[in-house]
Design a protein around this motif. Structure first.
Motif, short mmCIF file in Angstrom:
data_model
loop_
_atom_site.label_atom_id
_atom_site.label_comp_id
_atom_site.label_asym_id
_atom_site.label_seq_id
_atom_site.Cartn_x
_atom_site.Cartn_y
_atom_site.Cartn_z
N GLY A 116 20.08 2.60 7.63
CA GLY A 116 20.24 4.02 7.27
C GLY A 116 19.65 4.36 5.92
N HIS A 117 18.69 3.55 5.45
CA HIS A 117 18.03 3.78 4.16
C HIS A 117 16.53 3.95 4.41
CE1 HIS A 117 21.80 2.49 2.46
NE2 HIS A 117 21.35 2.62 1.22
N THR A 118 16.06 5.18 4.41
CA THR A 118 14.63 5.45 4.62
C THR A 118 13.92 5.55 3.29
OG1 THR A 118 15.16 6.69 6.61
CG2 THR A 118 12.97 7.05 5.67
N VAL A 119 13.00 4.65 3.05
CA VAL A 119 12.28 4.68 1.76
C VAL A 119 11.35 5.88 1.75
CG1 VAL A 119 10.56 3.46 0.37
CG2 VAL A 119 12.52 2.23 1.33
N VAL A 120 11.49 6.71 0.71
CA VAL A 120 10.67 7.92 0.63
C VAL A 120 9.66 7.87 -0.51
CG1 VAL A 120 12.29 9.46 1.81
CG2 VAL A 120 12.53 9.10 -0.66
N SER A 121 9.86 6.96 -1.46
CA SER A 121 8.84 6.83 -2.51
C SER A 121 8.86 5.43 -3.11
CB SER A 121 9.03 7.89 -3.61
OG SER A 121 10.14 7.56 -4.41
N VAL A 122 7.69 5.02 -3.56
CA VAL A 122 7.56 3.72 -4.22
C VAL A 122 6.74 3.96 -5.48
CG1 VAL A 122 6.63 1.37 -4.03
CG2 VAL A 122 7.50 2.52 -1.98
N ASP A 123 7.32 3.61 -6.62
CA ASP A 123 6.64 3.81 -7.90
C ASP A 123 6.38 2.43 -8.50
OD1 ASP A 123 5.71 4.67 -10.30
OD2 ASP A 123 7.64 5.44 -11.03
N GLU A 124 5.11 2.07 -8.56
CA GLU A 124 4.73 0.75 -9.05
C GLU A 124 4.50 0.85 -10.56
OE1 GLU A 124 1.11 -0.49 -7.19
OE2 GLU A 124 1.77 -2.55 -6.97
N ARG A 125 5.31 0.15 -11.34
CA ARG A 125 5.14 0.20 -12.81
C ARG A 125 4.65 -1.16 -13.32
NH1 ARG A 125 10.73 3.52 -14.16
NH2 ARG A 125 10.20 5.27 -12.80
N ARG A 251 -7.73 -5.05 2.00
CA ARG A 251 -6.80 -5.47 0.94
C ARG A 251 -5.37 -5.17 1.40
NH1 ARG A 251 -5.65 -2.92 -3.80
NH2 ARG A 251 -6.99 -1.20 -3.19
N THR A 252 -4.47 -6.12 1.21
CA THR A 252 -3.07 -5.91 1.61
C THR A 252 -2.11 -6.16 0.44
OG1 THR A 252 -2.90 -8.21 2.37
CG2 THR A 252 -3.52 -6.56 4.02
N THR A 253 -2.66 -6.30 -0.76
CA THR A 253 -1.81 -6.51 -1.94
C THR A 253 -2.23 -5.55 -3.04
OG1 THR A 253 -3.33 -8.22 -2.75
CG2 THR A 253 -1.45 -8.98 -1.47
N SER A 254 -1.25 -5.19 -3.87
CA SER A 254 -1.54 -4.34 -5.04
C SER A 254 -1.01 -5.08 -6.27
CB SER A 254 -0.85 -2.98 -4.85
OG SER A 254 0.55 -3.18 -4.79
N ASP A 255 -0.69 -4.37 -7.35
CA ASP A 255 -0.23 -5.07 -8.56
C ASP A 255 1.12 -5.73 -8.36
OD1 ASP A 255 -2.50 -4.26 -9.79
OD2 ASP A 255 -1.58 -2.53 -10.82
N ARG A 256 2.05 -5.00 -7.72
CA ARG A 256 3.39 -5.55 -7.49
C ARG A 256 3.87 -5.33 -6.06
NH1 ARG A 256 6.44 -7.50 -11.40
NH2 ARG A 256 5.43 -7.54 -13.41
N GLY A 257 2.93 -5.15 -5.16
CA GLY A 257 3.31 -4.89 -3.78
C GLY A 257 2.43 -5.64 -2.80
#
Ligand code: FAD
Length: 373
Positions: A116-125, A251-257
């Motif tokens: 029941g937790h829908t992720v709506v945003s991801v902020d990569e810092r 590409r399937t990777t980012s800085d922290r994802g």
């Protein structure tokens, strides 16, 4: 702060969450609805699936054993070209039950599973990721922090978009329907009648018979599905549909994802199957990604490609055969059909000793197995 926030408790997410938790990581596993629902999958998998669950689950999840596939260039009733083994090639499983089982394993290993937790945003810092989840229609949200985010949120991944990662080459549209009449026979039927892909009939034991079809979304997929069930004279009582990603992005990777499973299009291009490829990639991720060291994401990017890229490339070549002219398909199927030694997840096994032995020493199929119409 968690080590990993895993978005999506499908096979890829739950498998990664379990293996990471077993390795001592702090893992949060967020699932938008109820694990396993809604169903949008045939659950037709190689017997390798049983390496990922315990013995109790095998009996509970298995619906039917399959010994081979009858290929047809045309629709139901047309000539068939059987490919088979003397032992089961694959199993048909309760897919909703599989997801529940894998998610429970993750939770038992220590992952913090929240449905029941829908992720709506991801902020990569620089030093963390901040993920916001919606808890329902009331507008309530919750924020979580982790060192890394694993996007395991399926073919239309929101995490993929949030991390600005490229899209898969293609998204097919798959439709399924179920006829409740039980059928525990040994063969699936594959009809090369859908544009660039195929239609199928899968006997699911007491769970009935499944009819399905996938094709590019620009095609009339629902109309083609109706024509398939009409030609079989079947009445389906439930229908569901989903997207099938084909062709992993560059590409399937980012800085922290990083992405795993359908989010990374880790699927077989010639069947759309992604349950096992996603879990194999999840194991690679859990073994090489250190949440304290983002440079280890490179090892995941190359590691999962080492594991799957050759099979995906060969799988694309097989899929191209679905678009060959019908007379050519008939000649090819006639030449290759019979007993096989290939592994259904590994096109490279076509060149294995066991398959070449089968190809060059063909006798009559055993009684009841692999006889064409
Ligand atoms: C018609 C059809 C038939 C198929 N048949 C087969 C088959 O026979 N064999 C096979 O191997 N594969 C099959 N597949 C493919 C298979 O279903 C996928 O490859 C597999 O489910 C991928 O697993 P996954 O964990 O990557 O993604 P999914 O199983 O899609 O799981 C993603 C999870 O993320 C959740 N989620 C999504 N967005 C969010 C969000 N924002 N926040 C939180 N959670 C989120 C979803 O609810 C879901 O539980 C089929 C697919 C289709 C469409």
């Amino acid at each position: 702060m968690y080590d990993f926030v895993v978005v999506g408790a499908g096979p890829a997410g739950s498998r990664f969450a379990r293996r990471a938790a077993e390795a001592g990581r702090e893992v949060l596993l967020l699932e938008s609805g109820t694990v396993g629902e809604p169903l949008a999958c045939s659950g037709h998998v190689s017997t390798d699936i049983w390496e990922y669950v315990d013995d109790e689950a095998v009996a509970r999840l298995r619906q039917n054993r399959v010994y081979g596939a009858r290929f047809h260039v045309d629709g139901p009733g047309s000539r068939s070209y059987p490919f088979y083994k003397r032992e089961p090639v694959s199993n048909v499983i309760d897919r909703v039950g599989l997801d529940r089982t894998l998610a429970d394993f993750a939770a038992e290993a220590g992952a913090d599973l929240r449905e029941g937790h829908t992720v709506v945003s991801v902020d990569e810092r620089d030093d963390r990721v901040v993920v916001e989840a919606s808890l329902g229609d009331g507008g309530e949200t919750e924020r979580f922090e982790a060192r890394m985010v694993a996007g395991c949120d399926g073919p239309t991944s929101r995490v993929r978009r949030a991390l600005d990662l490229p899209e898969p080459d293609e998204l097919l549209h798959g439709v399924l329907g179920f006829d409740p009449e039980s059928d525990a026979s040994d063969f699936v039927d594959v009809h090369l009648t859908a544009p660039t892909f195929f239609a199928w009939r899968i006997p699911r034991g007491d769970a009935g018979v499944e009819y399905g079809l996938a094709a590019p979304p620009s095609e009339d997929v629902s109309g083609a599905f109706d024509r398939l069930t009409d030609a079989y004279g079947a009445t389906t009582d439930r229908r569901c549909s989903g997207a099938i990603p084909v062709g992993p992005p560059a590409r399937t990777t980012s800085d922290r994802g990083f992405l795993i499973g359908d989010a990374a299009a880790q699927t077989k291009p010639f069947t759309g199957g992604g349950i096992l490829y996603g879990m194999r990639a999840a194991d690679v991720a859990a073994s090489v990604v250190d949440p304290e060291d983002p440079t280890t994401l490179d090892a995941y990017e190359s590691g999962w490609r080492d594991e799957l890229a050759t099979e995906i490339r060969l799988g694309k070549a097989i899929r191209r055969c679905y678009s060959l002219p019908r007379p050519v398909q008939r000649v090819g199927l006639r030449a290759l059909s019979g007993e096989i030694g290939v592994h259904m997840d590994e096109p490279s096994s076509f060149f294995s000793a066991s398959n070449l032995r089968s190809l060059f020493s063909r006798g009559s199929p055993p009684e009841g197995k692999g006889r064409g119409d």
